[in-house]
Design a protein around this motif. Structure first.
Motif, PDB file in Angstrom:
ATOM      1  N   ALA A   1      -8.807  -3.306 -22.366  1.00  0.00           N
ATOM      2  CA  ALA A   1      -8.001  -2.459 -21.668  1.00  0.00           C
ATOM      3  C   ALA A   1      -8.875  -2.433 -20.539  1.00  0.00           C
ATOM      4  O   ALA A   1      -8.283  -2.542 -19.083  1.00  0.00           O
ATOM      5  CB  ALA A   1      -8.185  -1.196 -22.342  1.00  0.00           C
TER       6      ALA A   1
ATOM      7  N   TYR B   1      -8.101  -5.468 -18.300  1.00  0.00           N
ATOM      8  CA  TYR B   1      -6.632  -5.405 -17.679  1.00  0.00           C
ATOM      9  C   TYR B   1      -6.878  -4.620 -16.209  1.00  0.00           C
ATOM     10  O   TYR B   1      -6.308  -5.003 -15.215  1.00  0.00           O
ATOM     11  CB  TYR B   1      -5.863  -4.793 -18.661  1.00  0.00           C
ATOM     12  CG  TYR B   1      -4.461  -4.327 -17.840  1.00  0.00           C
ATOM     13  CD1 TYR B   1      -3.405  -5.428 -17.717  1.00  0.00           C
ATOM     14  CD2 TYR B   1      -4.375  -3.064 -17.507  1.00  0.00           C
ATOM     15  CE1 TYR B   1      -2.237  -5.026 -17.231  1.00  0.00           C
ATOM     16  CE2 TYR B   1      -2.831  -2.739 -16.730  1.00  0.00           C
ATOM     17  CZ  TYR B   1      -1.977  -3.753 -16.458  1.00  0.00           C
ATOM     18  OH  TYR B   1      -0.678  -3.654 -16.105  1.00  0.00           O
TER      19      TYR B   1
ATOM     20  N   TYR C   1      -4.211 -10.743 -19.218  1.00  0.00           N
ATOM     21  CA  TYR C   1      -4.572  -9.762 -20.118  1.00  0.00           C
ATOM     22  C   TYR C   1      -3.383  -8.744 -20.063  1.00  0.00           C
ATOM     23  O   TYR C   1      -3.222  -7.736 -20.582  1.00  0.00           O
ATOM     24  CB  TYR C   1      -5.593  -8.731 -19.446  1.00  0.00           C
ATOM     25  CG  TYR C   1      -6.932  -9.434 -19.689  1.00  0.00           C
ATOM     26  CD1 TYR C   1      -7.611  -9.322 -21.038  1.00  0.00           C
ATOM     27  CD2 TYR C   1      -7.611  -9.981 -18.586  1.00  0.00           C
ATOM     28  CE1 TYR C   1      -8.765 -10.047 -21.080  1.00  0.00           C
ATOM     29  CE2 TYR C   1      -8.694 -10.650 -18.642  1.00  0.00           C
ATOM     30  CZ  TYR C   1      -9.454 -10.636 -19.746  1.00  0.00           C
ATOM     31  OH  TYR C   1     -10.552 -11.090 -19.828  1.00  0.00           O
ATOM     32  N   SER C   2      -1.971  -9.219 -19.811  1.00  0.00           N
ATOM     33  CA  SER C   2      -0.731  -8.601 -19.889  1.00  0.00           C
ATOM     34  C   SER C   2       0.312  -8.987 -20.898  1.00  0.00           C
ATOM     35  O   SER C   2       0.494 -10.548 -20.759  1.00  0.00           O
ATOM     36  CB  SER C   2      -0.126  -8.567 -18.400  1.00  0.00           C
ATOM     37  OG  SER C   2      -0.946  -7.890 -17.471  1.00  0.00           O
TER      38      SER C   2
ATOM     39  N   ALA D   1       3.531  -4.820 -19.129  1.00  0.00           N
ATOM     40  CA  ALA D   1       2.232  -4.525 -18.243  1.00  0.00           C
ATOM     41  C   ALA D   1       1.955  -5.515 -16.894  1.00  0.00           C
ATOM     42  O   ALA D   1       1.352  -5.108 -16.095  1.00  0.00           O
ATOM     43  CB  ALA D   1       1.146  -4.686 -19.179  1.00  0.00           C
TER      44      ALA D   1
ATOM     45  N   LEU E   1      -2.868   2.951 -22.530  1.00  0.00           N
ATOM     46  CA  LEU E   1      -2.630   1.507 -22.782  1.00  0.00           C
ATOM     47  C   LEU E   1      -2.283   1.036 -24.228  1.00  0.00           C
ATOM     48  O   LEU E   1      -3.451   1.304 -24.920  1.00  0.00           O
ATOM     49  CB  LEU E   1      -3.815   0.597 -22.170  1.00  0.00           C
ATOM     50  CG  LEU E   1      -3.941   0.425 -20.798  1.00  0.00           C
ATOM     51  CD1 LEU E   1      -4.062   1.811 -19.943  1.00  0.00           C
ATOM     52  CD2 LEU E   1      -4.889  -0.371 -20.257  1.00  0.00           C
TER      53      LEU E   1
ATOM     54  N   MET F   1      -2.340  -1.573 -26.786  1.00  0.00           N
ATOM     55  CA  MET F   1      -3.119  -2.999 -26.731  1.00  0.00           C
ATOM     56  C   MET F   1      -2.629  -3.616 -28.073  1.00  0.00           C
ATOM     57  O   MET F   1      -2.285  -3.171 -28.984  1.00  0.00           O
ATOM     58  CB  MET F   1      -4.431  -2.596 -26.731  1.00  0.00           C
ATOM     59  CG  MET F   1      -4.930  -2.015 -25.653  1.00  0.00           C
ATOM     60  SD  MET F   1      -4.743  -2.687 -24.009  1.00  0.00           S
ATOM     61  CE  MET F   1      -5.753  -4.020 -24.030  1.00  0.00           C
TER      62      MET F   1
ATOM     63  N   LYS G   1      -4.170  -7.883 -25.191  1.00  0.00           N
ATOM     64  CA  LYS G   1      -3.172  -7.790 -23.880  1.00  0.00           C
ATOM     65  C   LYS G   1      -2.722  -6.315 -23.967  1.00  0.00           C
ATOM     66  O   LYS G   1      -2.373  -5.780 -24.980  1.00  0.00           O
ATOM     67  CB  LYS G   1      -1.857  -8.812 -24.107  1.00  0.00           C
ATOM     68  CG  LYS G   1      -2.384 -10.230 -23.936  1.00  0.00           C
ATOM     69  CD  LYS G   1      -1.301 -11.312 -24.025  1.00  0.00           C
ATOM     70  CE  LYS G   1      -1.776 -12.746 -23.713  1.00  0.00           C
ATOM     71  NZ  LYS G   1      -2.204 -12.957 -22.455  1.00  0.00           N
ATOM     72  N   THR G   2      -2.609  -5.856 -22.838  1.00  0.00           N
ATOM     73  CA  THR G   2      -2.016  -4.552 -22.574  1.00  0.00           C
ATOM     74  C   THR G   2      -0.364  -4.954 -22.398  1.00  0.00           C
ATOM     75  O   THR G   2       0.029  -5.612 -21.771  1.00  0.00           O
ATOM     76  CB  THR G   2      -2.204  -4.101 -21.223  1.00  0.00           C
ATOM     77  OG1 THR G   2      -3.906  -3.697 -20.880  1.00  0.00           O
ATOM     78  CG2 THR G   2      -1.603  -2.813 -20.738  1.00  0.00           C
TER      79      THR G   2
ATOM     80  N   ILE H   1       1.664   0.398 -20.174  1.00  0.00           N
ATOM     81  CA  ILE H   1       0.705   1.314 -19.624  1.00  0.00           C
ATOM     82  C   ILE H   1       1.604   2.605 -19.029  1.00  0.00           C
ATOM     83  O   ILE H   1       2.622   2.570 -18.516  1.00  0.00           O
ATOM     84  CB  ILE H   1       0.043   0.595 -18.411  1.00  0.00           C
ATOM     85  CG1 ILE H   1      -0.781   1.521 -17.667  1.00  0.00           C
ATOM     86  CG2 ILE H   1       1.173   0.023 -17.449  1.00  0.00           C
ATOM     87  CD1 ILE H   1      -1.773   0.783 -16.714  1.00  0.00           C
TER      88      ILE H   1
END
Length: 218
Positions: free
Chosen positions: A87, A90, A111-112, A116, A190, A192, A203-204, A207
């Protein structure tokens, strides 16, 4: 500052709200988060080649005049700790994309999940449209991680104090100093999830950013 102690039921309620708005992006009453067209499309941008660190993760470094200060107490549970770590990554990747002025920066894509990624892209585009880049100290603190039912997802929440975080003109270098206000304090949520079975990357997926949050004034 008193520590927040949300119940699992509350975490599930937040998660459900996030999932229901999956096609609508995110909300932030304070600044650049309400972007026209941010909810368009259904897939995250395709990742392209990018510089990476020794562990194969993308570079999320920022210039020395931007300090991203994360003071998170990491959970004892390994999965929750990994979710909190990514998180943070991200947010770092989002800032990296803004600094690079690249709405398709591979760092945030790494990271998405799709929603996100759209949020991150819209944020970068908003900063670019204004001709700004961030500078100063951006403080994130008081993180919590809650498992979502029987799923492998983890809801990570934390506060933000952007009192000493400013916008700087990319063209002139002039800093737009803004004083402290209720808009300086935000709360992030977030959702996750691990990217794949056995992966140590989280990964997010969703959000949500709430502005003017009194509990984050600390």
């Amino acid at each position: 500052m008193a520590r927040r102690t949300p119940t699992i039921a509350a975490a599930l309620a937040v998660s459900a709200a996030l999932l229901l708005t999956a096609c609508g992006g995110s909300s932030d009453d304070a600044s650049k988060d309400k972007i026209k067209g941010a909810d368009e499309g259904t897939k995250s941008p395709s990742a392209s080649a990018s510089s990476s660190t020794a562990n194969g993760r993308p570079d999320v470094s920022v210039p020395s005049d931007l300090h991203l200060n994360f003071t998170f107490d990491k959970p004892a549970d390994a999965a929750k700790a990994a979710a909190v770590d990514d998180a943070e990554n991200y947010i770092r990747a989002l800032k990296h994309g803004i600094v690079k002025q690249n709405p398709n920066d591979p760092a945030y894509q790494f990271y998405s999940g799709p929603v996100a990624a759209r949020y991150a892209k819209s944020q970068i585009q908003a900063w670019m449209k204004g001709g700004w880049t961030p500078t100063g100290t951006d403080r994130y603190f008081d993180a919590q991680a809650d498992s979502i039912g029987k799923s492998k997802s983890v809801l990570v929440t934390f506060c933000r104090n952007q009192t000493k975080s400013y916008s700087k003109s990319v063209k002139t270098g002039k800093i737009n100093y803004v004083g402290e206000s209720p808009d300086s304090y935000q709360k992030y949520s977030l959702l996750m999830a691990p990217s794949k079975a056995g992966s140590n990357v989280w990964k997010t997926q969703q959000i949500e950013v709430q502005g003017r949050v009194k509990e984050c004034q600390g």
